[in-house]
Design an enzyme around this catalytic site. Sequence first.
Site, PDB file in Angstrom:
ATOM      1  N   LYS A  38       8.236 -26.227  -6.046  1.00  0.00           N
ATOM      2  CA  LYS A  38       8.667 -24.938  -5.175  1.00  0.00           C
ATOM      3  C   LYS A  38      10.108 -25.194  -4.831  1.00  0.00           C
ATOM      4  O   LYS A  38      10.629 -26.140  -5.047  1.00  0.00           O
ATOM      5  CB  LYS A  38       7.772 -24.948  -3.616  1.00  0.00           C
ATOM      6  N   TYR A 264      39.698 -21.113   9.533  1.00  0.00           N
ATOM      7  CA  TYR A 264      39.423 -20.001  10.431  1.00  0.00           C
ATOM      8  C   TYR A 264      39.413 -20.585  11.894  1.00  0.00           C
ATOM      9  O   TYR A 264      38.843 -21.627  12.390  1.00  0.00           O
ATOM     10  CB  TYR A 264      38.008 -19.398  10.111  1.00  0.00           C
TER      11      TYR A 264
END
Length: 368
Positions: A38, A264
Amino acid sequence: MAKAQETVLELNLNSLSHNFEYLKSKLKPSTKFLGVVKAFAYGSDAVVVAKHLEKLGVDYFAVAYVNEGIVLRENGVTTPILVLHPQPINFKALIEHCLEPSLYNAKVLNEFIETATKQGQKDYPVHIKFNTGLNRLGFSENDIPFIINKLKSTKCVKAKSVFSHLVASEDLDEKEFTENQIKKFISIAERFADLIGYKPWLHLCNTSGLLNYPNAHFDMVRCGIGLYGFGNSFKEDKNLIPIASLKSVISQIHNIEKGESVGYNRSYRASKSERIATIPIGHADGISRIYGQGKGFVSINGKSAPIAGNVCMDMLMVNITNIECKEGDEVIVFGQENSASNLAESAGTISYEILTAISSRVRRTFTK
């Protein structure tokens, strides 16, 4: 092995073979092996991994959702596939692609029987999921009479297996809880078999269950994280090899002075003259902002370089003040020499999360 010249996720199929054979060596010859593929095979490549495991002789696969199973079928995977969390809207497609559903409550059981009947199925294999303590999905033991009644009233489906999921099989401090889960599962399985009149397969163990509770291997085990190189303990990690190495490259190096900021929000400020390297990988690629502010790190020329400031969408910056390196040098985000477990632990998470987070825009390469 060629050095990375861009951001790539390098997948070693020999390591996958090693992990499969090691885990399988813990089983009796009669115990089947289900490979969990998965989430793009835990962030790698589900099709490539599944096809390789088929060659190695895996008995079953498991995916979370129907569309994951369809992708495998469309790429030639023929091994039986268990869908762990199917939704009724996809039942018709599930049957059309010969996938096998986990049925975990009255609604999905009723709706699957209805769909299978309309599709003219007979003895379609289904897997009955019981909740033994995880409290996530699954029937309760009190639901057994209802399930048996529904199964006996139709010929369109047949219980291929009865299964459950261990809660804390990796945590030996929870051994008593796990042993009680095993006992509860055995009780459920025996009662189910007595009432249905035949013996479905039983499976309970995940990777840590396989390694720590050989008494609970039953007819099949389900291995996910172990296949990809992680044993959920220091002891077992040494016996497994991570199949994935996330590599990148230094794009640019900046020399900054004391007091200058990086990234940032000026969230990192130099305490002295420093060298900062920019790497072309960011949170859009799966390296979350939680790894910023020095929590996370990469490896450059064998030395650890902490992440400086906030992780950007497409880039991150690391402090290389004490590392001899240059633009174009390879960067190891995680791999055999810088484990995904260690990186995840630095930010208070687990290897599963960082592995499955790697974006599809990161190119996959394969090596043997």
